[in-house]
Every structure is written in C-alpha cells, then in structure tokens.
Scaffold this motif. Structure first.
Motif, PDB file in Angstrom:
ATOM      1  N   GLU A 105       2.536   1.879  -3.825  1.00 49.23           N
ATOM      2  CA  GLU A 105       1.244   2.372  -4.238  1.00 49.23           C
ATOM      3  C   GLU A 105       1.727   3.858  -4.848  1.00 49.23           C
ATOM      4  O   GLU A 105       1.169   5.084  -5.428  1.00 49.23           O
ATOM      5  CB  GLU A 105       0.350   1.927  -4.072  1.00 49.23           C
ATOM      6  N   ASN A 106       2.362   4.249  -3.468  1.00 49.70           N
ATOM      7  CA  ASN A 106       2.306   6.198  -3.037  1.00 49.70           C
ATOM      8  C   ASN A 106       3.586   6.790  -3.225  1.00 49.70           C
ATOM      9  O   ASN A 106       3.951   7.567  -4.079  1.00 49.70           O
ATOM     10  CB  ASN A 106       1.324   6.920  -2.102  1.00 49.70           C
TER      11      ASN A 106
ATOM     12  N   LYS B 152      -6.057  -2.689  -8.842  1.00 49.01           N
ATOM     13  CA  LYS B 152      -7.679  -2.725  -9.359  1.00 49.01           C
ATOM     14  C   LYS B 152      -7.645  -1.357  -8.902  1.00 49.01           C
ATOM     15  O   LYS B 152      -8.657  -0.732  -7.849  1.00 49.01           O
ATOM     16  CB  LYS B 152      -8.201  -3.407  -7.825  1.00 49.01           C
ATOM     17  N   LYS B 153      -6.770  -0.446  -9.063  1.00 46.51           N
ATOM     18  CA  LYS B 153      -6.954   0.636  -8.662  1.00 46.51           C
ATOM     19  C   LYS B 153      -8.425   1.374 -10.068  1.00 46.51           C
ATOM     20  O   LYS B 153      -8.312   2.590  -9.800  1.00 46.51           O
ATOM     21  CB  LYS B 153      -5.264   1.569  -9.397  1.00 46.51           C
TER      22      LYS B 153
ATOM     23  N   MET C 264       0.240   5.580 -10.923  1.00 45.09           N
ATOM     24  CA  MET C 264      -0.412   5.086  -9.964  1.00 45.09           C
ATOM     25  C   MET C 264      -0.763   5.880  -9.663  1.00 45.09           C
ATOM     26  O   MET C 264      -1.142   5.771  -7.567  1.00 45.09           O
ATOM     27  CB  MET C 264       0.681   4.166  -8.910  1.00 45.09           C
TER      28      MET C 264
ATOM     29  N   LYS D 296       0.772  -0.780  -0.063  1.00 51.18           N
ATOM     30  CA  LYS D 296       0.148   0.158   0.146  1.00 51.18           C
ATOM     31  C   LYS D 296       0.936   0.667   0.050  1.00 51.18           C
ATOM     32  O   LYS D 296       0.232   2.218  -0.606  1.00 51.18           O
ATOM     33  CB  LYS D 296      -0.693   0.484   1.118  1.00 51.18           C
TER      34      LYS D 296
ATOM     35  N   PRO E 292      -1.160  -0.396 -11.977  1.00 52.37           N
ATOM     36  CA  PRO E 292      -2.914   0.516 -11.728  1.00 52.37           C
ATOM     37  C   PRO E 292      -4.405  -1.200 -12.300  1.00 52.37           C
ATOM     38  O   PRO E 292      -5.151  -0.842 -11.216  1.00 52.37           O
ATOM     39  CB  PRO E 292      -3.379   1.087 -12.586  1.00 52.37           C
TER      40      PRO E 292
END
Ligand SMILES: Nc1ncnc2c1ncn2[C@@H]1O[C@H](COP(=O)(O)OP(=O)(O)O)[C@@H](O)[C@H]1O
Ligand SMILES: [Mg+2]
Lengths: 256, 218
Positions: free
Chosen positions: A93-94, A122-123, A169, A90, A118
C-alpha cells in the motif's frame, strides 16, 4: 514545510526509506541479481540505468515483492520484505509502482481504475476516493478523461493515469520501470513532466530509465548496473558525465 | 400419418420435453459454472497441492464416459448409501460434474489469457490475491470465456440425451415414448433431430456473433 525539510536532512541516517543488503535473485539456475546493496533515503530520486537484461526490472520488482527474494535483506518503508510473517499487502500500500506497459485495468474506466484500491482496501469511502481521484487526474492533466476506458487513451495518457492510480494510495515510495519506453517519442515529455513534479514535491522514487536527460536533471543519484551487480554509482554528474568504469563508459557511449 | 399430423398430435408433448431438456441443461450448467470456477481457480493458483487436486478431478471426469458416470450416480450411489435419487437429481449431478470439468478448463484458459500485468498491477496496489482476481482478472476473463461457455452449453444440451438411459423425460426419452405408441420411427426421429438442430444452431450462431463482438472490442 521548511522545518520538515531541515528535520529530514538532520535525520538522514535513520531516514532510510529503502535498505537493501546483499540482495540476490535467481530464476532456477539463472542468477539475475548477484548481491546488491542500495540505500535510499527519504525524498531521494534514484535512477537505475543499465543494459537490457542486466536485471533492472527484477531488482525493482524485488522492492515490492512481486518477485520472491532469493537471499539478502530488503527493507522498504520499514517493512522487511524478506520476513515471511509480514503482511505484504500492507507493505505494498505504501509502495506505488508504474509499469512499462501501463497495466491499466481494461475492465474499468479511468476513475474506476484510480478508485479501486483505496475503496477496496477501505482507505477511503467511495465519495472520498472519487474526489481524490479527480484531484489526481487534474494533477496529471486528464480530468476530462475520468469516464473513458483505457483502450481509448494514448500511451502517454495511459501512463499518466497509471501514475495517478498509484498515487491514490498515498504511497511513500514510487517505483518506475521504464515508464516511457513504450511511448511514442512525442509523448515522453508529458509523462516525465508529471514525474518531475513528483520529485519536486519530495517523493522518494526509484526510476529505471533510459532517459538520460531526466536522470541528469532530477536524479539525486544514478546507479549503473550490469549483469546483476552495481558497477558504478554517484551523482548524475559523476556517473553520467565522468564515469570511471569501462562498462559504464561503454554503455553511455551506446545510449547517448 | 403426415409430418404435420405427427407434430400437431405430439407437438405440445415434445416441446414440453424440449423444455425439460433445456431446464436440465441450464441447471446443470449453473452448477457446472461453480464447479468449474472452483477447480479452475485451484488450477491457476500457485499452490502445487491445489493444482494437483484440480487436475485429478478434471482427469477423472474426462476419463469416464458420461453414461458410466450417470449409471454410477443413479444406480451405484443408492446401492452403496441407501439414498435414492430421482432421475432429475441424478441427471443434474452427473451433467454438472461432467460439464464442471470442462468448465474448469475454460476458466483456466480464460484466466491465463489475461495479461499477467493486470494481476501484478492490482497486487502492487496492495490488493490481496482474491480481490485482484475478483475485481480485475475474472471480469476480463469471463468476457473471453463467453463463447466457450455457450459452446459448453451446446455440448451439455446434447449430452442430456444420454440421460434417457436413466429414464429422465428429456427429448430423446419423449421420442421413444411417442414411437412406442405410434411406430412412426422415421418421421419421429426426423422431427426430434430438427428440434435439436434449431435450438443448437441458434445457440452456436449466438456464440459466434458474441465472439466477433468481443474481438472487435479489443
Ligand atoms: N520470470 C522470469 N523467469 C526467468 N528468467 C527471468 C524472469 N524474469 C527475468 N528473467 C531474466 O532475468 C534477466 C534480467 O531480466 P530483467 O530484470 O527484466 O532485465 P532488465 O529489466 O534490466 O532488462 C534476463 O536474462 C531475463 O531473461
Ligand atoms: Mg526491464
């Protein structure tokens, strides 16, 4: 946009995107990072310079936990990377990362490279990811290369795709590890242009680089490190034009 | 009787046995692929316990001759458990376990041949280890592994002949049956050798062609 800008200025103290205290990293008996303290606030572009082997890559890789952290505290985008209980995926992702050797997925074509994370995480749906990917490719000037495999791209093109892939992302922070060092000189400019654009748009960036021109023009702050410690830091003016530490002066004389 | 007479008389029977041989090889290799993938992944994982488990399996299998493993599975296990296995099942189990250990090494080498940067880039995007492995590393590793897999297919194909000892009607067993009837020892073994030769040469030529194609692609 205007109001957001003033807001972020006012909140500078609690707007620390990266907060590092006493970071140490050892490989076996070799201590590579010997206690580093760095704060990066939102929208800052921090350029990290220093001789080869001084620990720049290791430092950067600690910021997204590609290296395990031996001691200290590293908080990136609100995630405490030294806390074993956090979901490291998580956090990542950033945090976008761009590597010296691009590391494009060679089994996937350009647009698939960009869509993979992505979609898998499941973004975005496939269609959304494709649209976003094409948008990013247009931004880095490579829209016509969407269906091409990485092996058919030049170094500069590969690196621009790698940047687009990381941006897909929607990261809050971008890390760059010598993004232009593996490029032929004539391709350095095109990659730096993309990075300048990102900086202008307010991306928080930590950039390991030997491009002093880029650092002077874009950096909000320059950090000079050597042998695992920060030797000198300040504005590009201060560090690059008026360095005070002998080691910084020595290094700048060699690279300029 | 002449060569051609022997071929005319026993051709269908021998081709059938070759078919059985290939079937046994293929089935065993499919199971071996799963076994190999499983232990290969354990082997490249960062977890020491996983590495140890994989190494124990690989070392044990490689340290025991296939014929002993086949006897153990076919005669030993029914004795200990009361479960009777037919020759085909016992053959597939023995060959799969055996080839699985070698496949595990092929998988390990294949994965390790892929630049570490591929995994790191995938992880840096937030992909979990398993997803990064399946979507990025393994597809590239499998390309690299194809020639070795065909090679293993050839080795396993030859190894099926060992299963004649538990009575499975593969090509060698079929030869023995025919020779017991007509006593044409020299010509029959020559025919069988040629049959193996044709199939195996075709396979190894394919492997080499693929190998060349893959290295051009790089
Ligand atoms: N995975 C590793 N194992 C052992 N030593 C390493 C590893 N990665 C880096 N090092 C060592 O750490 C030091 C700093 O390396 P690095 O961070 O790559 O420096 P820089 O990026 O500034 O050139 C070097 O001495 C290097 O050999
Ligand atoms: Mg480096």
């Amino acid at each position: 946009m205007e109001s957001k800008h003033t807001e972020s200025k006012n909140m500078e103290h609690n707007n620390s995107k990266i907060s590092i205290k006493g970071l140490r990293k050892s490989f076996g008996h070799l201590e590579v990072l010997k206690g580093m303290d760095v704060e990066v606030s939102e929208g800052e572009v921090v350029c990290l310079i220093g001789p080869s082997g001084s620990g720049k890559s290791t430092f950067l890789r600690c910021l997204n936990a590609l290296e395990t952290i031996t001691a200290g505290r590293v908080i990136v985008d609100g995630y405490d990377l030294t806390d074993k209980k956090i979901n490291i995926n998580k956090a990542r992702e950033n945090i976008g990362m761009v590597f010296q050797h691009f590391n494009l997925f060679s089994n996937l074509n350009v647009i698939q490279n960009i869509m993979l994370a992505p979609v898998e995480l499941k973004k975005l749906t496939k269609e959304e990811a494709r649209a976003r990917g094409m948008e990013l490719l247009a931004m880095v000037g490579l829209a016509e290369k969407a269906q091409v495999y990485p092996s058919k791209l030049s170094g500069g093109q590969k690196q621009r795709v790698a940047i687009a892939r990381a941006l897909a992302m929607n990261p809050d922070i971008m890390l760059f590890d010598e993004p232009t060092s593996a490029l032929d000189p004539e391709m350095v400019g095109e990659v730096l242009e993309v990075m300048k654009g990102l900086a202008r748009d307010g991306m928080t960036m930590v950039v390991v680089t030997h491009e002093m021109g880029f650092a002077r023009e874009v950096a909000s702050r320059v950090i000079f490190m050597d042998e695992g410690v920060i030797v000198e830091e300040g504005t590009p003016q201060e560090v690059l034009l008026h360095p005070t530490q002998p080691r910084t002066i020595d290094f700048l004389n060699k690279v300029l | 009787m002449s060569f051609f007479g022997l071929i005319r008389e026993n051709g269908v029977f021998l081709l059938g046995a070759m078919g059985k041989t290939l079937e046994l090889t293929l089935l065993s290799l499919i199971f071996a692929a799963f076994i190999g993938l499983f232990f290969g992944l354990l082997n490249v994982s960062k977890n020491r316990i996983c590495n140890t488990i994989a190494n124990i399996y690989i070392d044990c299998i490689r340290g025991v001759p296939l014929i002993v493993l086949a006897f153990f599975v076919y005669f030993g296990i029914p004795m200990a458990t009361g479960i009777r296995l037919d020759a085909l099942t016992a053959g597939i189990i023995s060959l799969s376990m055996n080839a699985g250990a070698y496949m595990a090494e092929i998988v390990r080498a294949g994965i390790q041949s892929i630049d570490k940067g591929q995994m790191e880039a995938a992880r840096s995007l937030g992909l979990p280890y398993g997803k990064a492995m399946c979507k990025v590393v393994l597809p590239q590793a499998i390309r690299v592994m194809i020639p070795s897999i065909i090679n293993q297919f050839i080795i396993t194909l030859k190894d099926t002949s060992i299963l004649s000892v538990i009575g499975f009607p593969e090509l060698v067993k079929a030869g023995q049956i025919v020779i017991a009837r007509n006593f044409e020892t020299f010509k029959m073994w020559a025919i069988i050798a040629i049959m193996y030769l044709i199939v195996i040469t075709t396979l190894s030529k394919t492997a080499r062609a693929l190998e060349r194609k893959i290295s051009y692609g790089k």
